[in-house]
Motif scaffolding. Structure first.
Motif, PDB file in Angstrom:
ATOM      1  N   ILE A  35       0.819  -1.222   0.000  1.00 27.19           N
ATOM      2  CA  ILE A  35       0.000   0.000   0.000  1.00 27.19           C
ATOM      3  C   ILE A  35       0.845   1.260   0.000  1.00 27.19           C
ATOM      4  N   CYS A  36       2.142   1.139   0.253  1.00 24.32           N
ATOM      5  CA  CYS A  36       3.023   2.312   0.212  1.00 24.32           C
ATOM      6  C   CYS A  36       3.635   2.531  -1.171  1.00 24.32           C
ATOM      7  N   GLU A  37       3.423   1.600  -2.072  1.00 28.79           N
ATOM      8  CA  GLU A  37       3.973   1.714  -3.427  1.00 28.79           C
ATOM      9  C   GLU A  37       2.827   1.983  -4.395  1.00 28.79           C
ATOM     10  N   PRO A  38       2.802   3.128  -5.065  1.00 24.70           N
ATOM     11  CA  PRO A  38       1.725   3.406  -6.018  1.00 24.70           C
ATOM     12  C   PRO A  38       1.666   2.349  -7.117  1.00 24.70           C
ATOM     13  N   GLU A  39       0.479   2.033  -7.550  1.00 26.30           N
ATOM     14  CA  GLU A  39       0.330   1.076  -8.636  1.00 26.30           C
ATOM     15  C   GLU A  39       0.869   1.633  -9.957  1.00 26.30           C
ATOM     16  N   ARG A  40       0.767   2.956 -10.108  1.00 25.83           N
ATOM     17  CA  ARG A  40       1.253   3.563 -11.349  1.00 25.83           C
ATOM     18  C   ARG A  40       1.544   5.048 -11.100  1.00 25.83           C
ATOM     19  N   GLN A  41       2.662   5.535 -11.627  1.00 24.38           N
ATOM     20  CA  GLN A  41       3.005   6.954 -11.538  1.00 24.38           C
ATOM     21  C   GLN A  41       3.281   7.471 -12.951  1.00 24.38           C
ATOM     22  N   ILE A  42       2.605   8.533 -13.319  1.00 19.59           N
ATOM     23  CA  ILE A  42       2.716   9.082 -14.664  1.00 19.59           C
ATOM     24  C   ILE A  42       3.214  10.523 -14.565  1.00 19.59           C
ATOM     25  N   THR A  43       4.290  10.830 -15.286  1.00 19.64           N
ATOM     26  CA  THR A  43       4.818  12.187 -15.361  1.00 19.64           C
ATOM     27  C   THR A  43       4.922  12.561 -16.835  1.00 19.64           C
ATOM     28  N   PHE A  44       4.484  13.764 -17.171  1.00 21.37           N
ATOM     29  CA  PHE A  44       4.479  14.141 -18.583  1.00 21.37           C
ATOM     30  C   PHE A  44       4.696  15.644 -18.767  1.00 21.37           C
ATOM     31  N   ARG A  45       5.164  15.985 -19.944  1.00 22.93           N
ATOM     32  CA  ARG A  45       5.399  17.373 -20.319  1.00 22.93           C
ATOM     33  C   ARG A  45       4.080  18.008 -20.753  1.00 22.93           C
TER      34      ARG A  45
ATOM     35  N   GLN B 242       5.509  27.771 -23.407  1.00 22.90           N
ATOM     36  CA  GLN B 242       5.777  27.515 -21.997  1.00 22.90           C
ATOM     37  C   GLN B 242       5.728  26.001 -21.758  1.00 22.90           C
ATOM     38  N   ILE B 243       6.523  25.552 -20.816  1.00 19.16           N
ATOM     39  CA  ILE B 243       6.570  24.120 -20.492  1.00 19.16           C
ATOM     40  C   ILE B 243       6.306  23.927 -19.009  1.00 19.16           C
ATOM     41  N   ASN B 244       5.326  23.112 -18.696  1.00 22.00           N
ATOM     42  CA  ASN B 244       5.082  22.691 -17.320  1.00 22.00           C
ATOM     43  C   ASN B 244       5.165  21.177 -17.235  1.00 22.00           C
ATOM     44  N   ARG B 245       5.106  20.683 -16.024  1.00 25.98           N
ATOM     45  CA  ARG B 245       5.179  19.248 -15.795  1.00 25.98           C
ATOM     46  C   ARG B 245       3.868  18.766 -15.181  1.00 25.98           C
ATOM     47  N   GLY B 246       3.299  17.733 -15.779  1.00 20.80           N
ATOM     48  CA  GLY B 246       2.055  17.163 -15.283  1.00 20.80           C
ATOM     49  C   GLY B 246       2.289  15.835 -14.582  1.00 20.80           C
TER      50      GLY B 246
ATOM     51  N   ARG C 207      -4.371  19.168  -8.878  1.00 19.14           N
ATOM     52  CA  ARG C 207      -3.924  20.411  -8.245  1.00 19.14           C
ATOM     53  C   ARG C 207      -3.004  21.155  -9.201  1.00 19.14           C
ATOM     54  N   PHE C 208      -3.347  22.403  -9.535  1.00 18.36           N
ATOM     55  CA  PHE C 208      -2.488  23.260 -10.349  1.00 18.36           C
ATOM     56  C   PHE C 208      -1.906  24.341  -9.446  1.00 18.36           C
ATOM     57  N   HIS C 209      -0.612  24.208  -9.147  1.00 24.91           N
ATOM     58  CA  HIS C 209       0.052  25.159  -8.250  1.00 24.91           C
ATOM     59  C   HIS C 209       1.550  25.037  -8.473  1.00 24.91           C
ATOM     60  N   PRO C 210       2.296  26.133  -8.411  1.00 23.92           N
ATOM     61  CA  PRO C 210       3.737  26.055  -8.702  1.00 23.92           C
ATOM     62  C   PRO C 210       4.529  25.170  -7.759  1.00 23.92           C
ATOM     63  N   THR C 211       3.974  24.826  -6.593  1.00 20.51           N
ATOM     64  CA  THR C 211       4.699  23.992  -5.640  1.00 20.51           C
ATOM     65  C   THR C 211       4.493  22.498  -5.885  1.00 20.51           C
ATOM     66  N   VAL C 212       3.686  22.121  -6.872  1.00 20.26           N
ATOM     67  CA  VAL C 212       3.384  20.715  -7.095  1.00 20.26           C
ATOM     68  C   VAL C 212       4.606  19.983  -7.641  1.00 20.26           C
ATOM     69  N   LEU C 213       4.989  18.924  -6.939  1.00 20.38           N
ATOM     70  CA  LEU C 213       6.087  18.049  -7.333  1.00 20.38           C
ATOM     71  C   LEU C 213       5.590  16.603  -7.277  1.00 20.38           C
ATOM     72  N   ALA C 214       6.421  15.683  -7.743  1.00 22.31           N
ATOM     73  CA  ALA C 214       6.031  14.273  -7.707  1.00 22.31           C
ATOM     74  C   ALA C 214       5.712  13.827  -6.286  1.00 22.31           C
ATOM     75  N   GLY C 215       6.516  14.271  -5.312  1.00 22.83           N
ATOM     76  CA  GLY C 215       6.287  13.882  -3.924  1.00 22.83           C
ATOM     77  C   GLY C 215       4.989  14.444  -3.371  1.00 22.83           C
TER      78      GLY C 215
ATOM     79  N   LYS D  72      -4.283  10.796  -7.372  1.00 24.87           N
ATOM     80  CA  LYS D  72      -4.143  12.253  -7.301  1.00 24.87           C
ATOM     81  C   LYS D  72      -3.297  12.714  -8.476  1.00 24.87           C
ATOM     82  N   GLY D  73      -3.422  13.980  -8.840  1.00 23.43           N
ATOM     83  CA  GLY D  73      -2.639  14.480  -9.961  1.00 23.43           C
ATOM     84  C   GLY D  73      -2.511  15.980  -9.922  1.00 23.43           C
ATOM     85  N   GLY D  74      -1.910  16.529 -10.965  1.00 25.44           N
ATOM     86  CA  GLY D  74      -1.772  17.969 -11.032  1.00 25.44           C
ATOM     87  C   GLY D  74      -0.623  18.403 -11.899  1.00 25.44           C
ATOM     88  N   ALA D  75      -0.238  19.666 -11.730  1.00 27.88           N
ATOM     89  CA  ALA D  75       0.854  20.240 -12.509  1.00 27.88           C
ATOM     90  C   ALA D  75       1.423  21.431 -11.771  1.00 27.88           C
ATOM     91  N   ASP D  76       2.674  21.774 -12.098  1.00 28.01           N
ATOM     92  CA  ASP D  76       3.323  22.927 -11.478  1.00 28.01           C
ATOM     93  C   ASP D  76       2.989  24.215 -12.229  1.00 28.01           C
TER      94      ASP D  76
END
Length: 452
Positions: A55-65, A76-80, A97-105, A129-133
């Motif tokens: 339960i501490c390991e996500p089933e899937r993590q997606i990061t994209f441009r 402009q380039i953000n990270r999703g 969540r769309f906020h400049p402090t959003v990181l993978a963690g 959960k998801g979002g972008a910086d």
């Protein structure tokens, strides 16, 4: 140390080593693990099946441009991000969540919390959960639309009614949901209203969804108070933030007879000894998208506390109840001490993990009633699930009916947390009750579905 403690510490060390630098995720895991000693002692099958590790390991993590073009024609380039954390109880469900402090963690900690929060609702939804910086503030409508369209151009392939259903969060309101859903519909070539929640009322949304997290936090707090012979009637209350959660928490508090003395935004906080004028606050924050400092221009006795959080109001007035409804780690040990000195009897988290571990310890030692976010603010995701039910049946429920369903869910969450805490010898400890209840529901489903 006992074998149970050894196991918990061993898994926690694995979490830290596998997720370096993700302090908020570490904090969320630690907070749950601290409640699980008696559970693992009574149920060794969870250790044998490596449930904690799973339960501490996500089933899937997606990061994209996320590339998009601003109004000046510059690219402009953000990270999703999208973290699909756990689907043992149902499809992934959680906001963007769309906020400049959003990181993978950040997204990972929110997804972990969401898994147990969703379990507490008793509804068939997993955690994600998801979002972008990306920061919508200061951007034009056209820029926000282009960003949302670019975000969904990648995200659409990872979501679906029976797979993953996003919603709003900080920086993602009805406007952003509209642009995201429109782009999904455009790419998918079909009207699949249940693929995203928080939609407009006239095109598949649910009444009460906008109010749900704030209302739900107050409903949960009211049950905590009533369990000890108290109520909101005549209580002096502080609410941090001034977005949807805070505004609708203030509305419900006032309906129950409470007096809200302060609210805040990132620029500072306001103290109004006559009680917050909700219509004025809504006009500034919703209609004008202004700063909370503008509030004092219309209220003679109100004060603006520039650069200070709302807990500073506790230096000026007695406080009975505090609802942190802004963001994570906003209420620390010093703030908790101020509230205790001001007479606070209850704190409930309208935001996700807004109280630091040190702040929580101070409140716990003072025997302040404490409603953790995974229980107290579950009303938002619960009503999102109710929106999904309406979409599935092509139906629309009335405001009163949906609000009644929300109130019943929050009452059930309170009862489950209270009963579990008492069962494990921690009567009145809602943190322990919420963590154990959520864990048991997820853990049993994980084991039942085998090694997947």
């Amino acid at each position: 140390m006992s074998l149970t403690t050894d196991h918990l510490e061993s898994v926690y060390e694995q979490v830290i080593s596998r997720n370096p630098g993700e302090d908020e995720f570490h904090q969320a895991v630690r907070e749950v693990f601290d409640s699980l000693h008696p559970v693992l002692a009574d149920h060794p099958q969870y250790v044998e099946a490596s449930v904690l590790e799973r339960i501490c390991e996500p089933e899937r993590q997606i990061t994209f441009r996320v590339p998009w073009v601003d109004d000046d024609g510059r690219v402009q380039i953000n990270r999703g991000f999208r973290v699909q954390f756990n689907s043992a109880l149902g499809p992934y469900k959680g906001g963007l969540r769309f906020h400049p402090t959003v990181l993978a963690g950040t997204v990972k900690f929110l997804g972990f919390e969401q898994t147990f929060k969703n379990a507490l609702t008793g509804l068939p939804i997993g955690g994600g959960k998801g979002g972008a910086d990306f920061d919508p503030k200061g951007r034009s409508e056209a820029e926000i639309m282009r960003f949302c369209q670019s975000f969904m151009t990648e995200a659409y392939r990872h979501i679906g009614y029976d797979l993953d259903i996003p919603a709003g969060d900080i920086g993602v309101g009805g406007r952003e949901i509209g642009y995201l859903f429109g782009q999904y519909k455009r790419i998918a070539g079909r009207w699949e209203s249940g693929v995203i929640t928080g939609k407009g009322i006239t095109w598949g949304g649910s009444l009460v969804r906008k109010e749900a997290t704030g209302y739900g936090t107050v409903y949960f707090t009211d049950h905590m108070l009533r369990a000890t012979g108290r109520s909101f009637d005549g209580a002096k209350v502080l609410v941090s933030g001034s977005g949807n959660v805070a505004i609708y928490a203030i509305q419900k508090i006032q309906e129950l007879g409470g007096v809200v003395l302060g609210a805040s935004d990132s620029s500072g906080s306001v103290y109004d000894p006559d009680g917050i004028d909700l219509n004025l606050l809504r006009r500034i924050k919703e209609a004008q998208r202004g700063r909370i400092s503008e509030y004092v221009e219309k209220r003679d006795r109100a004060e603006f506390l520039e650069g200070r959080n709302v807990w500073a109001v506790a230096e000026k007035s007695d406080v009975d109840i505090a609802l942190p409804c802004a963001t994570q780690n906003e209420l620390d040990a010093d703030d908790a001490a101020k509230l205790i000195k001001a007479g606070v009897v209850a704190v409930a988290e309208g935001a996700n993990m807004p109280t630091t571990p040190e702040g929580y310890r101070v409140l716990r030692e003072a025997e302040v009633l404490f409603g953790p976010g995974k229980a107290a603010n579950a009303g938002g995701v619960a009503t999102s699930a109710l929106e999904m039910q309406q979409n599935a049946s092509r139906d629309t429920w009335s405001f009163d009916y949906t609000d009644t369903r929300l109130s019943e869910i929050m009452e059930n969450i309170h009862s489950a947390c209270a009963e579990t805490a008492a069962e494990y010898g921690r009567e009145g400890d809602y943190v322990t009750g919420a963590n154990i209840t959520g864990f048991l529901r997820v853990a049993d489903a994980v084991i039942a579905q085998g090694v997947i």
